[in-house]
Design a protein around this motif. Structure first.
Motif, mmCIF file in Angstrom:
data_model
loop_
_atom_site.group_PDB
_atom_site.id
_atom_site.type_symbol
_atom_site.label_atom_id
_atom_site.label_comp_id
_atom_site.label_asym_id
_atom_site.label_seq_id
_atom_site.Cartn_x
_atom_site.Cartn_y
_atom_site.Cartn_z
ATOM 1 N N MET A 158 -11.456 -15.090 47.207
ATOM 2 C CA MET A 158 -10.304 -15.323 46.344
ATOM 3 C C MET A 158 -10.604 -14.798 44.942
ATOM 4 O O MET A 158 -9.772 -14.195 44.288
ATOM 5 C CB MET A 158 -9.958 -16.812 46.308
ATOM 6 N N SER A 159 -11.840 -15.000 44.514
ATOM 7 C CA SER A 159 -12.255 -14.510 43.205
ATOM 8 C C SER A 159 -12.115 -12.997 43.147
ATOM 9 O O SER A 159 -11.730 -12.428 42.135
ATOM 10 C CB SER A 159 -13.713 -14.919 42.952
ATOM 11 N N GLY A 160 -12.388 -12.342 44.268
ATOM 12 C CA GLY A 160 -12.252 -10.892 44.321
ATOM 13 C C GLY A 160 -10.812 -10.448 44.295
ATOM 14 O O GLY A 160 -10.397 -9.677 43.445
ATOM 15 N N PHE A 161 -10.007 -10.978 45.212
ATOM 16 C CA PHE A 161 -8.610 -10.563 45.297
ATOM 17 C C PHE A 161 -7.818 -10.967 44.060
ATOM 18 O O PHE A 161 -6.857 -10.310 43.695
ATOM 19 C CB PHE A 161 -7.942 -11.141 46.549
ATOM 20 N N ALA A 162 -8.204 -12.050 43.421
ATOM 21 C CA ALA A 162 -7.508 -12.480 42.220
ATOM 22 C C ALA A 162 -8.119 -11.834 40.978
ATOM 23 O O ALA A 162 -7.805 -12.219 39.867
ATOM 24 C CB ALA A 162 -7.550 -13.997 42.099
ATOM 25 N N THR A 163 -8.978 -10.866 41.187
ATOM 26 C CA THR A 163 -9.706 -10.154 40.125
ATOM 27 C C THR A 163 -10.260 -11.108 39.072
ATOM 28 O O THR A 163 -10.163 -10.868 37.873
ATOM 29 C CB THR A 163 -8.825 -9.085 39.421
ATOM 30 N N THR A 164 -10.847 -12.198 39.556
ATOM 31 C CA THR A 164 -11.428 -13.161 38.634
ATOM 32 C C THR A 164 -12.857 -12.773 38.304
ATOM 33 O O THR A 164 -13.128 -12.240 37.224
ATOM 34 C CB THR A 164 -11.361 -14.578 39.215
ATOM 35 N N GLY A 165 -13.787 -13.042 39.254
ATOM 36 C CA GLY A 165 -15.154 -12.642 38.963
ATOM 37 C C GLY A 165 -16.146 -13.779 38.932
ATOM 38 O O GLY A 165 -17.326 -13.565 38.675
ATOM 39 N N LEU A 166 -15.659 -15.006 39.204
ATOM 40 C CA LEU A 166 -16.601 -16.131 39.292
ATOM 41 C C LEU A 166 -17.299 -15.987 40.633
ATOM 42 O O LEU A 166 -16.671 -15.627 41.627
ATOM 43 C CB LEU A 166 -15.841 -17.462 39.240
ATOM 44 N N VAL A 167 -18.604 -16.236 40.684
ATOM 45 C CA VAL A 167 -19.353 -16.004 41.908
ATOM 46 C C VAL A 167 -20.044 -17.249 42.445
ATOM 47 O O VAL A 167 -20.553 -18.067 41.688
ATOM 48 C CB VAL A 167 -20.420 -14.898 41.723
ATOM 49 N N LEU A 168 -20.035 -17.349 43.781
ATOM 50 C CA LEU A 168 -20.805 -18.406 44.418
ATOM 51 C C LEU A 168 -21.831 -17.797 45.359
ATOM 52 O O LEU A 168 -22.496 -18.499 46.101
ATOM 53 C CB LEU A 168 -19.886 -19.346 45.219
ATOM 54 N N ILE A 169 -21.934 -16.489 45.326
ATOM 55 C CA ILE A 169 -22.836 -15.800 46.233
ATOM 56 C C ILE A 169 -24.279 -16.081 45.820
ATOM 57 O O ILE A 169 -24.583 -16.245 44.645
ATOM 58 C CB ILE A 169 -22.568 -14.278 46.245
ATOM 59 N N THR A 188 -12.399 -5.747 47.207
ATOM 60 C CA THR A 188 -11.380 -6.797 47.104
ATOM 61 C C THR A 188 -10.770 -6.793 45.708
ATOM 62 O O THR A 188 -9.591 -7.047 45.533
ATOM 63 C CB THR A 188 -11.938 -8.210 47.403
ATOM 64 N N MET A 189 -11.560 -6.470 44.700
ATOM 65 C CA MET A 189 -11.042 -6.432 43.332
ATOM 66 C C MET A 189 -10.076 -5.261 43.173
ATOM 67 O O MET A 189 -9.049 -5.358 42.511
ATOM 68 C CB MET A 189 -12.177 -6.289 42.326
ATOM 69 N N PHE A 190 -10.413 -4.152 43.802
ATOM 70 C CA PHE A 190 -9.542 -2.988 43.731
ATOM 71 C C PHE A 190 -8.208 -3.298 44.400
ATOM 72 O O PHE A 190 -7.138 -3.050 43.836
ATOM 73 C CB PHE A 190 -10.239 -1.815 44.420
ATOM 74 N N ILE A 191 -8.290 -3.867 45.607
ATOM 75 C CA ILE A 191 -7.077 -4.202 46.345
ATOM 76 C C ILE A 191 -6.246 -5.216 45.562
ATOM 77 O O ILE A 191 -5.038 -5.064 45.384
ATOM 78 C CB ILE A 191 -7.417 -4.786 47.738
ATOM 79 N N GLY A 192 -6.911 -6.250 45.073
ATOM 80 C CA GLY A 192 -6.212 -7.293 44.339
ATOM 81 C C GLY A 192 -5.583 -6.786 43.061
ATOM 82 O O GLY A 192 -4.453 -7.116 42.734
ATOM 83 N N GLY A 193 -6.316 -5.956 42.332
ATOM 84 C CA GLY A 193 -5.820 -5.443 41.069
ATOM 85 C C GLY A 193 -4.642 -4.508 41.262
ATOM 86 O O GLY A 193 -3.580 -4.700 40.677
ATOM 87 N N GLN A 194 -4.815 -3.503 42.110
ATOM 88 C CA GLN A 194 -3.717 -2.568 42.343
ATOM 89 C C GLN A 194 -2.534 -3.310 42.955
ATOM 90 O O GLN A 194 -1.381 -3.035 42.630
ATOM 91 C CB GLN A 194 -4.155 -1.439 43.294
ATOM 92 N N GLY A 195 -2.861 -4.248 43.827
ATOM 93 C CA GLY A 195 -1.818 -5.013 44.494
ATOM 94 C C GLY A 195 -0.960 -5.796 43.528
ATOM 95 O O GLY A 195 0.265 -5.806 43.642
ATOM 96 N N PHE A 245 -16.617 0.615 38.365
ATOM 97 C CA PHE A 245 -15.280 1.072 37.990
ATOM 98 C C PHE A 245 -14.223 0.108 38.514
ATOM 99 O O PHE A 245 -13.321 -0.294 37.781
ATOM 100 C CB PHE A 245 -14.975 2.480 38.510
ATOM 101 N N PHE A 246 -14.322 -0.231 39.803
ATOM 102 C CA PHE A 246 -13.350 -1.163 40.387
ATOM 103 C C PHE A 246 -13.306 -2.447 39.575
ATOM 104 O O PHE A 246 -12.258 -2.968 39.254
ATOM 105 C CB PHE A 246 -13.742 -1.531 41.824
ATOM 106 N N ALA A 247 -14.487 -2.964 39.265
ATOM 107 C CA ALA A 247 -14.541 -4.240 38.565
ATOM 108 C C ALA A 247 -14.051 -4.122 37.129
ATOM 109 O O ALA A 247 -13.498 -5.064 36.582
ATOM 110 C CB ALA A 247 -15.958 -4.794 38.589
ATOM 111 N N ALA A 248 -14.246 -2.963 36.499
ATOM 112 C CA ALA A 248 -13.838 -2.798 35.109
ATOM 113 C C ALA A 248 -12.339 -2.528 35.003
ATOM 114 O O ALA A 248 -11.619 -3.222 34.299
ATOM 115 C CB ALA A 248 -14.615 -1.655 34.459
ATOM 116 N N PHE A 249 -11.858 -1.511 35.715
ATOM 117 C CA PHE A 249 -10.464 -1.122 35.604
ATOM 118 C C PHE A 249 -9.528 -2.184 36.171
ATOM 119 O O PHE A 249 -8.444 -2.402 35.659
ATOM 120 C CB PHE A 249 -10.242 0.214 36.315
ATOM 121 N N ASP A 250 -9.947 -2.830 37.216
ATOM 122 C CA ASP A 250 -9.123 -3.896 37.779
ATOM 123 C C ASP A 250 -9.463 -5.232 37.120
ATOM 124 O O ASP A 250 -9.117 -6.285 37.654
ATOM 125 C CB ASP A 250 -9.280 -3.942 39.305
#
Lengths: 161, 131, 495
Positions: free
Chosen positions: C112-123, C140-147, C224-229
Motif C-alpha cells: 500500500m505504501s508503494g501504490f500510494a507513493t508513500t514510502g514508509l517501510v516495514l521490510i 508499485t510507486m510508478f504504477i501508483g503515481g502515474q495511476g 527515478f520511480f521513487a523521485a518522480f512519483d
C-alpha cells in the motif's frame, strides 16, 4: 622488571583505551556522547564501496542499524572481499576510526576510518526454493491460462451470436 | 489528436460533440448551462459555459489552434458573425456553420467558410423519398 | 450525496477491476524477467505465483461480471477506490513470499505504501533483498503515481459537482486536454522523457561512484520511480544516505520537484508559455512556503550545529517533505535529533504537499494558497470602507476568481486532512508514543510522504499498522475512498 611492566602498560594503554567497541545502536541513539572520539565499530559490509573525490565510502550494518564509513585512503578497502547483497553475506569488519556527529567535511553523521580488520569472512549461500512454491506457481499459472482460455473462447462465441 | 470547437450545444451540436469526442479533443461552447449539462458528466471533452459573441470565449475555446470550428447555434446571424470573425481574426483552417433558411443553396463555400443550409438539406432528402 | 450503486453497477465495476487486475499481472512480468536475468530463482517463482493469481483473478472477474452498464463516473469512483485496495493486497503476495516481512500485513503495508507513493517501510533486511523484489517495490510507486495522475485528471474531473459537492471544484479546472485519451498520452510522453533524463543522470552519477553498470542502471531506474512519483522507496535500508553523494541528492531534488508540480503546468510549459512558471498561483505558493520554512529551519538548526549543514541536512529533508517524496539522507534516527521547531516546520511542509494533479499528497498548494489569500483578503476587507466591493483574482493557467465556492471547498478539504492527521496521531498517542512523533508519523502516512521518526517498525502494534494503511489509502485518494466505502455499505443495506 618495573621498567618492563611500565613499558608494557604504555604500549597496552592506547589499546585498552581505544579498544572500546561501540554498538551502532548506541552510537546512533546518543551521538553526542561519542562526538569526535576514536572508537571501534563492527558490522557487515553491504553493497559496494562508493567513491567520493579521493576517498571512498563503505556502509556497514549491524542489528538493523547502519553507518557510513569514510576512507580517505581507499586502498584499505581492498581487504574486503565479500559484500552483502542477495544471498550473500558480506564480510564483518571491525573499524577503528573517529566518529563525528556532524562531520564538517560531509555535513552528516559518519566515521572516518583509520584501519579495518575483517573479523568474519562473508560468503555466498545458495537459494532455498521450496517445492511448495514451485507447485503453487504451477497451479496459479495453469488456473490463469485456463481462465484466459475460457474468456477468449467466450468472447469469440459471444460475437458469433 | 484533432482539436475541434463546437459552438452551440443544441440537439445537433450535442450529437456532433458526442460523436467526435471519441477520438478528438472537443470543446463545446454554449450560453445555456442546461444544454451543456445534457451532454452528461462523462463527456470526454471540455465544456465552456459562455457567450460565443465574446472574443475571450473564443480564445478560451482555443479557436486559434483548432483544426475545425463548428458554429451551429439556432441563430443564423450569430452563426454567420462568429463564423466570419473566427475565419478572419484567427484564420482557422476549417470553419463550418449552419443556417436555417437564409440562403437557397444546400452547402456552399463563402469567404473560406463552409455553410450548411439545414432546411434546404432536409427538403432535398424529403424530396428524394418520393422520387 | 450518497454514491450507492445497484447490482448492474456492481457488475460493471467488478468487470473494470478485473481488467485492471489483468493489467497488474502484466506489470508483474517485469520483476519476473528481472529475476530471470539476475538468476534469482526463488523470486522468479514468487512473481510467477503473483502473475498467475492476478491473471486468474482478472479473467475470473471479467467472466463472472459482464459489463452491464456504460462506464460512468460512479463506476470510476468505485474502481479507483477499490482498485488501490485490491492492487495493494495482490501486490503484497510476491513481497510476502520473499520472506522479508514479519507477516502478510507487513507486506500489505509495504505494498500500500508503494501504490500510494508513500514510502514508509516495514521490510526487513532490505540490503539483502533480491533485484526482482526491489524492482517490484519501486514499480508499485510508478504504477501508483502515474495511476493517480491519470485518475485525477480523467476520472475525478468529470463527476457532478452537485453530487460530491465540495470535492470536484478544484479538479474541474484541471483537465489538461479535453479528450481523456489524449490527456493520458501526454502524461506518458512527458513521464517517459523525464524518465530517460532521470535514469541517465542517476546512472552517470552512480556508475561514476564505482557501482557496477547493471546495478547502477537498476538503482537509477528505481530512484527515478521513487523521485518522480514522489514515493520515497530506495533500494537500500539507508535510503539516499547509502550513496553519500551530494550529486545524487541534488539530482533527486530536481526530480522530486518535477513530480510535485501540477501536471497541467507541465503541459503548459511544454506546449504553451514557459512564462507560466512565474505567474502560476501554485508555484508562487510553493516558493513562499519553501522560503518561509527554510528560514524557520535555518533558525532552529543554528542552535544545533553550524549553518552550513543546513543544506544537506535540513533543506533536503524539507524538499523531500514538501514534495511528499520521503527520501532522506539522514541515518535512521537522524530526524529524532532535530530540534522541535525544525520538526514542526517539516510537519507543516508534509501537511501541505505539492500541486493539485501531481503525485504528491497532502492538502495541496492550491488550497493552501486559497486559504492564505482568503485570510488576507478578509482582513483587508475589515480595514476597507464599509461598502467597497472586493473581488480578488489569481492566475492559474488562466485568470480565475476567488469564488466563495472555491474558498469553501479549500477549507472543507483542508479540514478533512487535518482531522485525519489528528486522528492518526491520537491513535499512536493512545498506544504510548510521544505526541510530536505521533503527529509526524500520522501526517507522513496520510499525506503520503514517507519520512519516519521511527514509529513505523515491524514491532509496532497491529492496530497502528492497519490505521496507517487506511490513512495512506484515504489520503492518496483524497477521501473519495471513504465516501465510496460508505456509499457501498449503505447500498448493501438498501437491499
Amino acid at each position: 622488571m618495573k621498567k618492563f611492566i611500565f613499558l608494557l602498560l604504555i604500549f597496552l594503554l592506547p589499546a585498552i583505551v581505544s579498544a572500546k567497541i561501540v554498538s551502532l545502536e548506541e552510537l546512533l541513539k546518543t551521538p553526542e556522547n561519542f562526538d569526535g572520539k576514536y572508537l571501534q565499530v563492527e558490522g557487515e559490509v553491504i553493497g559496494e564501496s562508493l567513491s567520493q573525490g579521493d576517498g571512498a565510502w563503505v556502509n556497514i550494518s549491524s542489528s538493523g542499524y547502519h553507518m557510513g564509513i569514510f576512507f580517505s585512503r581507499p586502498q584499505i578497502i581492498k581487504a574486503i572481499h565479500s559484500w552483502g547483497g542477495y544471498c550473500r553475506k558480506g564480510d564483518v569488519i571491525r573499524v577503528k576510526g573517529k566518529f563525528f556527529k556532524q562531520c564538517q567535511q560531509h555535513q552528516l553523521t559518519d566515521i572516518h576510518a583509520q584501519s579495518i580488520k575483517v573479523i568474519e569472512k562473508g560468503y555466498k549461500f545458495p537459494e532455498t526454493v521450496s517445492l511448495t512454491k514451485i507447485k503453487a506457481s504451477g497451479i496459479a499459472v495453469v488456473i490463469c491460462l485456463a481462465a484466459a482460455l475460457v474468456y477468449i473462447v467466450r468472447e469469440k462465441y459471444g460475437r458469433k451470436n | 489528436m484533432k482539436h475541434i470547437v463546437i459552438i452551440g450545444s443544441g440537439k445537433t451540436g450535442r450529437e456532433l460533440a458526442l460523436e467526435l469526442s471519441g477520438d478528438a479533443n472537443v470543446v463545446v461552447v454554449d450560453k445555456s448551462l442546461k444544454n451543456l449539462d445534457i451532454l452528461g458528466d462523462d463527456f470526454n471533452g471540455k465544456k465552456i459555459w459562455a457567450d460565443a459573441l465574446d472574443i475571450n470565449t473564443l480564445e478560451k475555446a482555443g479557436v486559434k489552434d483548432a483544426d475545425a470550428v463548428y458554429v451551429i447555434t439556432g441563430n443564423d446571424n450569430l452563426n454567420l458573425v462568429v463564423g466570419k470573425v473566427t475565419k478572419r481574426k484567427y484564420g482557422t483552417k476549417k470553419v463550418i456553420l449552419q443556417v436555417n433558411d437564409t440562403m437557397k443553396k444546400k452547402i456552399f463555400k463563402e469567404e473560406g467558410l463552409t455553410i450548411v443550409n439545414r432546411t434546404y438539406l432536409i427538403v432535398e432528402v424529403l424530396r428524394k423519398c418520393i422520387a | 450525496m450518497i454514491i450507492s450503486p445497484d447490482r448492474k453497477d456492481f457488475s460493471s465495476i467488478l468487470n473494470i477491476l478485473g481488467r485492471l487486475v489483468l493489467g497488474l499481472s502484466f506489470f508483474m512480468l517485469i520483476p519476473l524477467v528481472t529475476a530471470a536475468l539476475k538468476r534469482e530463482v526463488s523470486p522468479f517463482f514468487d512473481f510467477l505465483i503473483g502473475f498467475g493469481i492476478c491473471g486468474a483473478l482478472g479473467f475470473g472477474l471479467m467472466l463472472l461480471f459482464p459489463m452491464k452498464k456504460e462506464a460512468g463516473w460512479i463506476h470510476a469512483f468505485f474502481t479507483v477506490s477499490f482498485g488501490w485496495l485490491i492492487f495493494s493486497l495482490l501486490g503484497a503476495v510476491p513481497l510476502h513470499l520473499s520472506g522479508h516481512f514479519a507477516s502478510y500485513i507487513d507486506a500489505w503495508f509495504e505494498s500500500m505504501s508503494g501504490f500510494a507513493t508513500t514510502g514508509l517501510v516495514l521490510i526487513q533486511d532490505l540490503d539483502h533483498l533480491s533485484f526482482a523484489h526491489n524492482m517490484w517495490r519501486h514499480l508499485t510507486m510508478f504504477i501508483g503515481g502515474q495511476g493517480i495522475i491519470l485518475a485525477s485528471l480523467s476520472i475525478l474531473t468529470r463527476a457532478r459537482s452537485v453530487a460530491l459537492g465540495f470535492y470536484i471544484g478544484e479538479a474541474r479546472q484541471e483537465k489538461i486536454l479535453p479528450n481523456v485519451v489524449d490527456t493520458s498520452r501526454f502524461i506518458w510522453k512527458v513521464s517517459f522523457v523525464y524518465m530517460v533524463l532521470g535514469v541517465a543522470a542517476f546512472f552517470a552519477i552512480l556508475y561514476n561512484q564505482g557501482m557496477k553498470w547493471d546495478k547502477s542502471f537498476f538503482h537509477a531506474l528505481w530512484i527515478f520511480f521513487a523521485a518522480f512519483d514522489t514515493g520515497g522507496f530506495a533500494p537500500q535500508a539507508q535510503n539516499i544516505a547509502y550513496y553519500h553523494s551530494p550529486l545524487m541528492e541534488a539530482a533527486t531534488v530536481v526530480f522530486m520537484v518535477l513530480g510535485a508540480i501540477n501536471f497541467n503546468l507541465h503541459f503548459w510549459l511544454w506546449n504553451r508559455s514557459k512564462k507560466e512558471i512565474f505567474k502560476n498561483f501554485e508555484i508562487k505558493t510553493f516558493m513562499l512556503s519553501l522560503f518561509g520554512l527554510t528560514g524557520i529551519l535555518y533558525f532552529s538548526l543554528r542552535f544545533c550545529g553550524t549553518g552550513e549543514i543546513l543544506f544537506r541536512k535540513g533543506f533536503y529533508q524539507l524538499v523531500s517533505a514538501h514534495t511528499g517524496c520521503g527520501f532522506t539522507n539522514l541515518n535512521s534516527l537522524g530526524l529524532n535529533h532535530f530540534p522541535i521547531l525544525g520538526v514542526l516546520a517539516l510537519i507543516f511542509a508534509m501537511m501541505v504537499g505539492g500541486g493539485v494533479c501531481s503525485t504528491t499528497g497532502g492538502i495541496k498548494l492550491m488550497r493552501l494558497g486559497i486559504i492564505f489569500k482568503t485570510f488576507f483578503t478578509e482582513i483587508k476587507r475589515w480595514m476597507m470602507p464599509f461598502r467597497s466591493v472586493y473581488k480578488d483574482r489569481f492566475h492559474h493557467l488562466q485568470d480565475l476568481v476567488f469564488s466563495s465556492k472555491r474558498v469553501k471547498e479549500a477549507f472543507i478539504y483542508s479540514a478533512f486532512f487535518l482531522l485525519t492527521y489528528l486522528a492518526g496521531a491520537l491513535v499512536a498517542i493512545v498506544l504510548g508514543y510521544p505526541a510530536s512523533l505521533s503527529l509526524f508519523e500520522s501526517v507522513s502516512a496520510t499525506a503520503n510522504v514517507g519520512l519516519s521518526v521511527g514509529i513505523t517498525n515491524p514491532t509496532m502494534p497491529l492496530l497502528l499498522k492497519i490505521v496507517y494503511i487506511f490513512q495512506m489509502w484515504a489520503g492518496r485518494l483524497e477521501f473519495i475512498s471513504i465516501f465510496v466505502s460508505i456509499g457501498f455499505l449503505l447500498s448493501l443495506f438498501k437491499k
